[in-house]
Design a protein around this motif. Structure first.
Motif, PDB file in Angstrom:
ATOM      1  N   ARG A  62       0.857  -1.182   0.000  1.00 35.99           N
ATOM      2  CA  ARG A  62       0.000   0.000   0.000  1.00 35.99           C
ATOM      3  C   ARG A  62       0.893   1.232   0.000  1.00 35.99           C
ATOM      4  NH1 ARG A  62      -2.369  -3.683  -1.291  1.00 35.99           N
ATOM      5  NH2 ARG A  62      -4.237  -4.633  -0.402  1.00 35.99           N
ATOM      6  N   ILE A  63       0.753   2.078  -1.002  1.00 34.58           N
ATOM      7  CA  ILE A  63       1.609   3.245  -1.168  1.00 34.58           C
ATOM      8  C   ILE A  63       0.801   4.503  -0.869  1.00 34.58           C
ATOM      9  CG2 ILE A  63       2.924   4.619  -2.830  1.00 34.58           C
ATOM     10  CD1 ILE A  63       3.661   1.972  -4.212  1.00 34.58           C
ATOM     11  N   LEU A  64       1.359   5.385  -0.059  1.00 36.21           N
ATOM     12  CA  LEU A  64       0.692   6.642   0.269  1.00 36.21           C
ATOM     13  C   LEU A  64       1.719   7.760   0.291  1.00 36.21           C
ATOM     14  CD1 LEU A  64       0.042   6.876   4.094  1.00 36.21           C
ATOM     15  CD2 LEU A  64       1.140   4.869   3.103  1.00 36.21           C
ATOM     16  N   PRO A  65       1.273   8.994   0.044  1.00 35.15           N
ATOM     17  CA  PRO A  65       2.195  10.119   0.141  1.00 35.15           C
ATOM     18  C   PRO A  65       2.396  10.522   1.600  1.00 35.15           C
ATOM     19  CG  PRO A  65       0.025  10.893  -0.494  1.00 35.15           C
ATOM     20  CD  PRO A  65      -0.062   9.384  -0.412  1.00 35.15           C
ATOM     21  N   SER A  93       2.880  -1.346 -10.736  1.00 39.06           N
ATOM     22  CA  SER A  93       1.566  -0.848 -11.151  1.00 39.06           C
ATOM     23  C   SER A  93       0.418  -1.540 -10.417  1.00 39.06           C
ATOM     24  CB  SER A  93       1.384  -1.022 -12.657  1.00 39.06           C
ATOM     25  OG  SER A  93       1.405  -2.394 -13.011  1.00 39.06           O
ATOM     26  N   VAL A  94       0.678  -2.703  -9.830  1.00 39.87           N
ATOM     27  CA  VAL A  94      -0.384  -3.435  -9.131  1.00 39.87           C
ATOM     28  C   VAL A  94      -0.469  -3.064  -7.647  1.00 39.87           C
ATOM     29  CG1 VAL A  94      -0.338  -5.372 -10.725  1.00 39.87           C
ATOM     30  CG2 VAL A  94       1.140  -5.408  -8.693  1.00 39.87           C
ATOM     31  N   ALA A  95       0.443  -2.212  -7.169  1.00 42.47           N
ATOM     32  CA  ALA A  95       0.346  -1.747  -5.785  1.00 42.47           C
ATOM     33  C   ALA A  95      -0.899  -0.875  -5.637  1.00 42.47           C
ATOM     34  CB  ALA A  95       1.593  -0.955  -5.402  1.00 42.47           C
ATOM     35  N   GLN A  96      -1.446  -0.815  -4.435  1.00 38.11           N
ATOM     36  CA  GLN A  96      -2.644  -0.003  -4.185  1.00 38.11           C
ATOM     37  C   GLN A  96      -2.233   1.347  -3.620  1.00 38.11           C
ATOM     38  OE1 GLN A  96      -6.004  -1.886  -2.171  1.00 38.11           O
ATOM     39  NE2 GLN A  96      -6.370   0.003  -1.038  1.00 38.11           N
ATOM     40  N   TYR A  97      -2.801   2.400  -4.202  1.00 42.36           N
ATOM     41  CA  TYR A  97      -2.508   3.762  -3.758  1.00 42.36           C
ATOM     42  C   TYR A  97      -3.539   4.210  -2.734  1.00 42.36           C
ATOM     43  CZ  TYR A  97      -1.602   8.765  -3.906  1.00 42.36           C
ATOM     44  OH  TYR A  97      -1.306  10.054  -3.562  1.00 42.36           O
ATOM     45  N   VAL A  98      -3.060   4.788  -1.638  1.00 43.35           N
ATOM     46  CA  VAL A  98      -3.935   5.311  -0.583  1.00 43.35           C
ATOM     47  C   VAL A  98      -3.784   6.827  -0.572  1.00 43.35           C
ATOM     48  CG1 VAL A  98      -4.515   5.255   1.864  1.00 43.35           C
ATOM     49  CG2 VAL A  98      -3.571   3.209   0.759  1.00 43.35           C
ATOM     50  N   PRO A  99      -4.804   7.577  -0.993  1.00 43.13           N
ATOM     51  CA  PRO A  99      -4.665   9.032  -1.098  1.00 43.13           C
ATOM     52  C   PRO A  99      -4.764   9.721   0.259  1.00 43.13           C
ATOM     53  CG  PRO A  99      -6.898   8.397  -1.649  1.00 43.13           C
ATOM     54  CD  PRO A  99      -6.140   7.107  -1.415  1.00 43.13           C
ATOM     55  N   LEU A 100      -4.180  10.917   0.318  1.00 44.53           N
ATOM     56  CA  LEU A 100      -4.344  11.745   1.520  1.00 44.53           C
ATOM     57  C   LEU A 100      -5.325  12.892   1.302  1.00 44.53           C
ATOM     58  CD1 LEU A 100      -0.903  12.208   3.320  1.00 44.53           C
ATOM     59  CD2 LEU A 100      -2.609  10.409   3.564  1.00 44.53           C
ATOM     60  N   TYR A 101      -5.819  13.036   0.069  1.00 45.20           N
ATOM     61  CA  TYR A 101      -6.789  14.094  -0.212  1.00 45.20           C
ATOM     62  C   TYR A 101      -7.794  13.578  -1.221  1.00 45.20           C
ATOM     63  CZ  TYR A 101      -8.853  18.447  -1.863  1.00 45.20           C
ATOM     64  OH  TYR A 101      -9.751  19.436  -2.206  1.00 45.20           O
ATOM     65  N   LEU A 102      -9.044  13.960  -1.053  1.00 49.62           N
ATOM     66  CA  LEU A 102     -10.104  13.600  -1.987  1.00 49.62           C
ATOM     67  C   LEU A 102     -10.540  14.862  -2.714  1.00 49.62           C
ATOM     68  CD1 LEU A 102     -12.179  11.193   0.304  1.00 49.62           C
ATOM     69  CD2 LEU A 102     -10.363  10.625  -1.329  1.00 49.62           C
ATOM     70  N   ASP A 103     -10.490  14.815  -4.039  1.00 46.70           N
ATOM     71  CA  ASP A 103     -10.725  16.002  -4.863  1.00 46.70           C
ATOM     72  C   ASP A 103     -12.013  16.725  -4.496  1.00 46.70           C
ATOM     73  OD1 ASP A 103      -8.445  15.237  -6.116  1.00 46.70           O
ATOM     74  OD2 ASP A 103      -9.324  14.933  -8.100  1.00 46.70           O
TER      75      ASP A 103
END
Length: 223
Positions: A62-65, A93-103
């Motif tokens: 799980r990748i996050l900024p 490319s198959v890693a899951q991205y966890v955002p810190l902001y929702l548009d």
């Protein structure tokens, strides 16, 4: 803290990518899911270019900024865009991205929702950080409103940062989350940042936020 020096930035990027891949591989041996927090800016791009090709079980990562500007995710100022284009590609490319902001959402109102997304990936398995010449890291800026609360050992995972020196609000991981990562890497370039890091080690984190997370850190530096 230990400091590793490199002959040039290309060698640094290769070595850091290999070191992080090794840390992630080790974490994956012991956990079903692991987390990897990364900075934005120009510094991490070359590291991402090498790391994304690593032969890992990326679908379990799980990748996050470490922080995010409150701008649309396709903005050239969004850390999400850099991460998507330079890291979440090739094998990664198959890693899951966890955002810190929702548009389009007010940053304060979205914190509970974002915290629910990142709670399952804490503590961070691997952390990569950058540092500004002002000794800020993530979006923990010297002198900003709310810095003391974000540095506090009992701080919640996220804070909204509205530094006067920046054009937009940001959402940032707080100091205890950053400092609690099981493996920590700081990448800095140039003599000015090296001197800033040396100065930070004798300052309070309110003056030099990077000082709050240097315990157990591996610093990677090249001119």
């Amino acid at each position: 803290m230990k400091i590793q020096e490199y002959a040039d930035r290309d060698m640094l990027a290769i070595d850091v990518a290999n070191a992080i891949a090794g840390d992630l591989e080790a974490a994956l041996l012991h956990h079903d899911l692991v987390s990897f927090a990364v900075p934005g800016g120009t510094t991490p791009g070359p590291v991402f270019d090498g790391l994304c090709a690593a032969d890992l079980d990326w679908d379990r990562v799980r990748i996050l900024p470490t922080d995010e500007r409150c701008v649309p995710s396709d903005s050239d100022r969004a850390n999400a865009r850099l991460i998507q284009e330079r890291l979440l590609t090739n094998r990664a490319s198959v890693a899951q991205y966890v955002p810190l902001y929702l548009d389009g959402k007010d940053p304060e109102s979205v914190l509970p929702e974002i915290e629910s997304l990142i709670a399952p990936v804490l503590p961070l398995s691997v952390l990569m950080l950058g540092m500004g010449e002002d000794m800020h890291t993530a979006s923990l800026f010297p002198g900003m409103d709310g810095l003391a609360a974000a540095l506090d050992g009992h701080a919640p995972p996220l804070a909204v940062a509205r530094p006067e020196v920046q054009p937009e609000a940001r959402i940032t991981l707080t100091a205890p989350v950053l400092d609690g990562a099981l493996s920590k890497h700081l990448v800095i370039f140039g003599e000015t940042k090296r001197k800033a890091l040396d100065r930070a080690m004798s300052l309070h984190p309110k003056e030099a936020p990077i000082a709050a997370v240097l315990g157990g850190m591996t610093v990677h530096w090249a001119e």
